[in-house]
Design a protein around this motif. Structure first.
Motif, PDB file in Angstrom:
ATOM      1  N   LEU A 163       0.831  -1.201   0.000  1.00 24.10           N
ATOM      2  CA  LEU A 163       0.000   0.000   0.000  1.00 24.10           C
ATOM      3  C   LEU A 163       0.865   1.250   0.000  1.00 24.10           C
ATOM      4  O   LEU A 163       1.974   1.262   0.496  1.00 24.10           O
ATOM      5  CB  LEU A 163      -0.896   0.030   1.241  1.00 24.10           C
ATOM      6  N   ASN A 164       0.293   2.300  -0.571  1.00 23.37           N
ATOM      7  CA  ASN A 164       0.952   3.591  -0.574  1.00 23.37           C
ATOM      8  C   ASN A 164      -0.154   4.627  -0.518  1.00 23.37           C
ATOM      9  O   ASN A 164      -1.146   4.502  -1.230  1.00 23.37           O
ATOM     10  CB  ASN A 164       1.782   3.735  -1.851  1.00 23.37           C
ATOM     11  N   MET A 165      -0.030   5.617   0.329  1.00 20.02           N
ATOM     12  CA  MET A 165      -1.070   6.635   0.367  1.00 20.02           C
ATOM     13  C   MET A 165      -0.784   7.688  -0.699  1.00 20.02           C
ATOM     14  O   MET A 165      -1.620   8.001  -1.518  1.00 20.02           O
ATOM     15  CB  MET A 165      -1.146   7.248   1.767  1.00 20.02           C
ATOM     16  N   GLY A 166       0.424   8.222  -0.718  1.00 19.71           N
ATOM     17  CA  GLY A 166       0.800   9.217  -1.724  1.00 19.71           C
ATOM     18  C   GLY A 166       0.023  10.506  -1.576  1.00 19.71           C
ATOM     19  O   GLY A 166      -0.904  10.604  -0.772  1.00 19.71           O
ATOM     20  N   LYS A 167       0.428  11.505  -2.352  1.00 16.71           N
ATOM     21  CA  LYS A 167      -0.231  12.807  -2.265  1.00 16.71           C
ATOM     22  C   LYS A 167      -1.376  12.926  -3.263  1.00 16.71           C
ATOM     23  O   LYS A 167      -2.250  13.784  -3.112  1.00 16.71           O
ATOM     24  CB  LYS A 167       0.796  13.922  -2.523  1.00 16.71           C
ATOM     25  N   ASP A 168      -1.362  12.105  -4.316  1.00 17.88           N
ATOM     26  CA  ASP A 168      -2.402  12.205  -5.341  1.00 17.88           C
ATOM     27  C   ASP A 168      -3.765  11.883  -4.745  1.00 17.88           C
ATOM     28  O   ASP A 168      -3.886  11.020  -3.885  1.00 17.88           O
ATOM     29  CB  ASP A 168      -2.113  11.222  -6.479  1.00 17.88           C
ATOM     30  N   PRO A 169      -4.801  12.592  -5.227  1.00 13.79           N
ATOM     31  CA  PRO A 169      -6.138  12.281  -4.730  1.00 13.79           C
ATOM     32  C   PRO A 169      -6.601  10.908  -5.218  1.00 13.79           C
ATOM     33  O   PRO A 169      -6.156  10.430  -6.258  1.00 13.79           O
ATOM     34  CB  PRO A 169      -6.994  13.394  -5.326  1.00 13.79           C
ATOM     35  N   ILE A 170      -7.492  10.300  -4.442  1.00 15.41           N
ATOM     36  CA  ILE A 170      -8.067   9.010  -4.815  1.00 15.41           C
ATOM     37  C   ILE A 170      -8.959   9.209  -6.044  1.00 15.41           C
ATOM     38  O   ILE A 170      -9.660  10.206  -6.161  1.00 15.41           O
ATOM     39  CB  ILE A 170      -8.914   8.456  -3.649  1.00 15.41           C
ATOM     40  N   ARG A 171      -8.924   8.260  -6.977  1.00 18.43           N
ATOM     41  CA  ARG A 171      -9.762   8.318  -8.173  1.00 18.43           C
ATOM     42  C   ARG A 171     -10.488   6.997  -8.380  1.00 18.43           C
ATOM     43  O   ARG A 171     -10.059   5.967  -7.869  1.00 18.43           O
ATOM     44  CB  ARG A 171      -8.903   8.648  -9.403  1.00 18.43           C
ATOM     45  N   ALA A 172     -11.553   7.054  -9.178  1.00 21.24           N
ATOM     46  CA  ALA A 172     -12.339   5.847  -9.461  1.00 21.24           C
ATOM     47  C   ALA A 172     -11.451   4.788 -10.106  1.00 21.24           C
ATOM     48  O   ALA A 172     -10.574   5.115 -10.909  1.00 21.24           O
ATOM     49  CB  ALA A 172     -13.505   6.184 -10.373  1.00 21.24           C
ATOM     50  N   GLY A 173     -11.685   3.530  -9.747  1.00 18.79           N
ATOM     51  CA  GLY A 173     -10.940   2.424 -10.322  1.00 18.79           C
ATOM     52  C   GLY A 173      -9.802   1.962  -9.444  1.00 18.79           C
ATOM     53  O   GLY A 173      -9.326   0.842  -9.586  1.00 18.79           O
ATOM     54  N   GLU A 174      -9.345   2.830  -8.531  1.00 16.45           N
ATOM     55  CA  GLU A 174      -8.228   2.440  -7.677  1.00 16.45           C
ATOM     56  C   GLU A 174      -8.702   1.463  -6.603  1.00 16.45           C
ATOM     57  O   GLU A 174      -9.848   1.509  -6.163  1.00 16.45           O
ATOM     58  CB  GLU A 174      -7.610   3.681  -7.022  1.00 16.45           C
ATOM     59  N   ILE A 175      -7.786   0.587  -6.203  1.00 17.22           N
ATOM     60  CA  ILE A 175      -8.105  -0.385  -5.152  1.00 17.22           C
ATOM     61  C   ILE A 175      -7.617   0.193  -3.837  1.00 17.22           C
ATOM     62  O   ILE A 175      -6.432   0.470  -3.675  1.00 17.22           O
ATOM     63  CB  ILE A 175      -7.428  -1.727  -5.459  1.00 17.22           C
ATOM     64  N   ILE A 176      -8.545   0.397  -2.918  1.00 19.15           N
ATOM     65  CA  ILE A 176      -8.172   1.025  -1.650  1.00 19.15           C
ATOM     66  C   ILE A 176      -8.455   0.078  -0.481  1.00 19.15           C
ATOM     67  O   ILE A 176      -9.251  -0.846  -0.587  1.00 19.15           O
ATOM     68  CB  ILE A 176      -8.915   2.359  -1.426  1.00 19.15           C
ATOM     69  N   VAL A 177      -7.757   0.338   0.609  1.00 20.87           N
ATOM     70  CA  VAL A 177      -7.957  -0.425   1.843  1.00 20.87           C
ATOM     71  C   VAL A 177      -8.577   0.521   2.856  1.00 20.87           C
ATOM     72  O   VAL A 177      -8.076   1.615   3.072  1.00 20.87           O
ATOM     73  CB  VAL A 177      -6.610  -0.962   2.369  1.00 20.87           C
ATOM     74  N   PHE A 178      -9.697   0.113   3.422  1.00 20.19           N
ATOM     75  CA  PHE A 178     -10.390   1.013   4.350  1.00 20.19           C
ATOM     76  C   PHE A 178     -10.992   0.250   5.508  1.00 20.19           C
ATOM     77  O   PHE A 178     -11.217  -0.948   5.422  1.00 20.19           O
ATOM     78  CB  PHE A 178     -11.493   1.789   3.611  1.00 20.19           C
ATOM     79  N   ASN A 179     -11.206   0.949   6.605  1.00 17.75           N
ATOM     80  CA  ASN A 179     -12.105   0.458   7.646  1.00 17.75           C
ATOM     81  C   ASN A 179     -12.686   1.628   8.429  1.00 17.75           C
ATOM     82  O   ASN A 179     -12.070   2.684   8.534  1.00 17.75           O
ATOM     83  CB  ASN A 179     -11.468  -0.613   8.532  1.00 17.75           C
ATOM     84  N   PHE A 180     -13.866   1.443   8.935  1.00 17.84           N
ATOM     85  CA  PHE A 180     -14.544   2.495   9.675  1.00 17.84           C
ATOM     86  C   PHE A 180     -14.122   2.464  11.136  1.00 17.84           C
ATOM     87  O   PHE A 180     -14.035   3.480  11.797  1.00 17.84           O
ATOM     88  CB  PHE A 180     -16.062   2.319   9.581  1.00 17.84           C
ATOM     89  N   ARG A 218     -22.465  -0.237  -0.110  1.00 26.09           N
ATOM     90  CA  ARG A 218     -23.290   0.696   0.661  1.00 26.09           C
ATOM     91  C   ARG A 218     -23.884   0.054   1.911  1.00 26.09           C
ATOM     92  O   ARG A 218     -23.997   0.689   2.947  1.00 26.09           O
ATOM     93  CB  ARG A 218     -24.413   1.228  -0.233  1.00 26.09           C
ATOM     94  N   GLY A 219     -24.248  -1.241   1.797  1.00 23.65           N
ATOM     95  CA  GLY A 219     -24.783  -1.963   2.953  1.00 23.65           C
ATOM     96  C   GLY A 219     -23.750  -2.057   4.073  1.00 23.65           C
ATOM     97  O   GLY A 219     -24.073  -1.949   5.251  1.00 23.65           O
ATOM     98  N   LEU A 220     -22.478  -2.226   3.663  1.00 22.70           N
ATOM     99  CA  LEU A 220     -21.363  -2.296   4.602  1.00 22.70           C
ATOM    100  C   LEU A 220     -21.193  -0.970   5.344  1.00 22.70           C
ATOM    101  O   LEU A 220     -20.948  -0.953   6.548  1.00 22.70           O
ATOM    102  CB  LEU A 220     -20.096  -2.605   3.797  1.00 22.70           C
ATOM    103  N   TYR A 221     -21.345   0.147   4.601  1.00 21.17           N
ATOM    104  CA  TYR A 221     -21.193   1.464   5.228  1.00 21.17           C
ATOM    105  C   TYR A 221     -22.332   1.692   6.219  1.00 21.17           C
ATOM    106  O   TYR A 221     -22.134   2.266   7.286  1.00 21.17           O
ATOM    107  CB  TYR A 221     -21.235   2.608   4.211  1.00 21.17           C
ATOM    108  N   ALA A 222     -23.542   1.255   5.824  1.00 20.74           N
ATOM    109  CA  ALA A 222     -24.717   1.489   6.652  1.00 20.74           C
ATOM    110  C   ALA A 222     -24.580   0.803   8.009  1.00 20.74           C
ATOM    111  O   ALA A 222     -25.053   1.325   9.023  1.00 20.74           O
ATOM    112  CB  ALA A 222     -25.965   1.010   5.921  1.00 20.74           C
ATOM    113  N   GLU A 223     -23.894  -0.364   8.032  1.00 21.25           N
ATOM    114  CA  GLU A 223     -23.682  -1.062   9.299  1.00 21.25           C
ATOM    115  C   GLU A 223     -22.984  -0.171  10.319  1.00 21.25           C
ATOM    116  O   GLU A 223     -23.204  -0.279  11.514  1.00 21.25           O
ATOM    117  CB  GLU A 223     -22.807  -2.307   9.069  1.00 21.25           C
ATOM    118  N   ASP A 224     -22.076   0.677   9.810  1.00 22.99           N
ATOM    119  CA  ASP A 224     -21.353   1.569  10.709  1.00 22.99           C
ATOM    120  C   ASP A 224     -21.941   2.977  10.710  1.00 22.99           C
ATOM    121  O   ASP A 224     -21.307   3.917  11.186  1.00 22.99           O
ATOM    122  CB  ASP A 224     -19.876   1.626  10.299  1.00 22.99           C
ATOM    123  N   GLY A 225     -23.137   3.120  10.130  1.00 18.89           N
ATOM    124  CA  GLY A 225     -23.830   4.403  10.167  1.00 18.89           C
ATOM    125  C   GLY A 225     -23.301   5.442   9.198  1.00 18.89           C
ATOM    126  O   GLY A 225     -23.387   6.640   9.451  1.00 18.89           O
TER     127      GLY A 225
END
Lengths: 189, 167
Positions: free
Chosen positions: A70-87, A124-131
């Motif tokens: 993984l790399n965060m980098g300074k570039d903004p996130i764009r559609a198509g990129e694979i990101i790692v996230f958690n709430f 979206r269902g996943l996001y809703a679980e965490d409000g």
């Protein structure tokens, strides 16, 4: 299996000075590993620069046991990129692809929807679980830039079968303690 | 010096080193490929155009996508993820990207394709700005290697616009 007997022989003839030297070199190895990990965190800007894929939601791109860099980098996130996230920091992070993105003009805030390549529906269902309605920048731990297949299996085995972990640590410690100034060999692994 | 452990250590270390070097070389060899993909997307029909209960605009399109992505494939390519996104600006947002269709191509033989489809994912705005909106359709691709660095690029197609009225 003569080497096992040798190990116990040398255990018996252990001297205090030797034991100290060995424990210092063990400490050096652990410190090195920690230093490399922290340097990677600094360089990539991602709080966990290397992750192991645990689920099949991104198949056929990533399978269980593959490693992602993984790399965060300074570039903004764009559609198509694979990101790692958690709430929630306590939960296992998710590796999915961005399929919809809105970037605000004034603040630069981003609103994202993700989806696993192998899933039928978006997250979206996943996001809703965490409000949450949208995924946002502060939920993102990093974006995937590199890929190494299979190499993560060792950590999956170690976490899911703790016996193997303790056995491995035990054997390694024994080898370090009993070997005479050969501790450097272990660090090259 | 010649114990079992010592030899096993040497063999494992050597094997892992060789494997790592080979992976790195395979990944680096991808840089020598200079692809020349082509793509064309036509909007055949605007099927319907509505305001969702939450106030966001939503459109259904019928698309015709033609592309030749075979030049993206190298010996280190595992798959190519391709998607078509609608991209536009609104007063509130500097950039909106909405994926309309995507596909996974796993071999060079399947990289030349023609597809006639309605949008796979909902084309919804964050707000109600889609009436009469000019937008770009962008064909993005993300190359997944067998090992190493991932590559991505896109072709932007401009000059599309949505109708003024809901129907």
């Amino acid at each position: 299996m003569g080497w096992v007997a040798n190990i116990f022989d040398s255990l018996r003839s252990l001297k205090i000075q030797q034991a100290l030297t060995q424990s210092v070199s063990l400490g050096v190895i652990i410190t090195w590993a920690l230093m490399i990990w922290k340097c990677l965190i600094g360089l990539t800007g991602s709080e966990s620069p290397v992750v192991v894929v645990l689920s099949g939601s991104m198949e056929p791109a990533f399978h269980r046991g593959d490693i992602l860099f993984l790399n965060m980098g300074k570039d903004p996130i764009r559609a198509g990129e694979i990101i790692v996230f958690n709430f929630d920091k306590k939960k296992i992070p998710v590796v999915h692809r961005v399929i919809q993105l809105h970037e605000q003009r004034d603040t630069g805030d981003i609103y994202i929807i993700t989806k696993g390549d192998n899933n039928d529906i978006d997250d979206r269902g996943l996001y809703a679980e965490d409000g949450h309605l949208w995924l946002q920048q502060h939920h993102i731990m990093g974006r995937a830039v590199g890929f190494l297949p299979y190499a993560g299996w060792i950590t999956i085995i170690l976490t899911e079968m703790p016996v193997v972990k303790y056995l491995l640590i035990g054997v390694l410690c024994l080898m370090v303690i009993t070997s005479e100034n050969r501790s450097l060999n272990i660090s090259t692994k | 010096m010649h114990s079992f452990g010592y030899r096993a250590n040497a063999v494992v270390t050597f094997a892992v080193t060789i494997l790592a070097v080979m992976c790195a070389m395979a990944s680096l060899s991808d840089n020598f490929n200079s692809p020349s993909p082509t793509a064309d997307v036509k909007v055949l029909n605007v099927n319907w155009f509505q305001k969702q209960p939450n106030g966001n605009d939503e459109v259904s399109l019928t698309l015709n996508i033609t592309a030749d992505l075979s030049s993206l494939f190298t010996w280190n390519t595992k798959q190519v993820f391709v998607f078509v996104a609608a991209e536009y600006e609104t007063p509130q947002n500097a950039l909106n990207q909405v994926s309309l269709w995507d596909g996974i191509i796993q071999s060079k033989e399947h990289a030349v394709f023609w597809i006639h489809t309605t949008n796979k994912y909902r084309f919804t705005d964050q707000g109600n700005n889609l009436r009469g909106k000019d937008y770009n359709l962008t064909l993005h691709w993300h190359i997944m290697p067998k090992t190493g660095k991932m590559f991505a690029d896109k072709i932007v197609m401009t000059g599309y616009s949505l109708p003024e009225e809901y129907r």
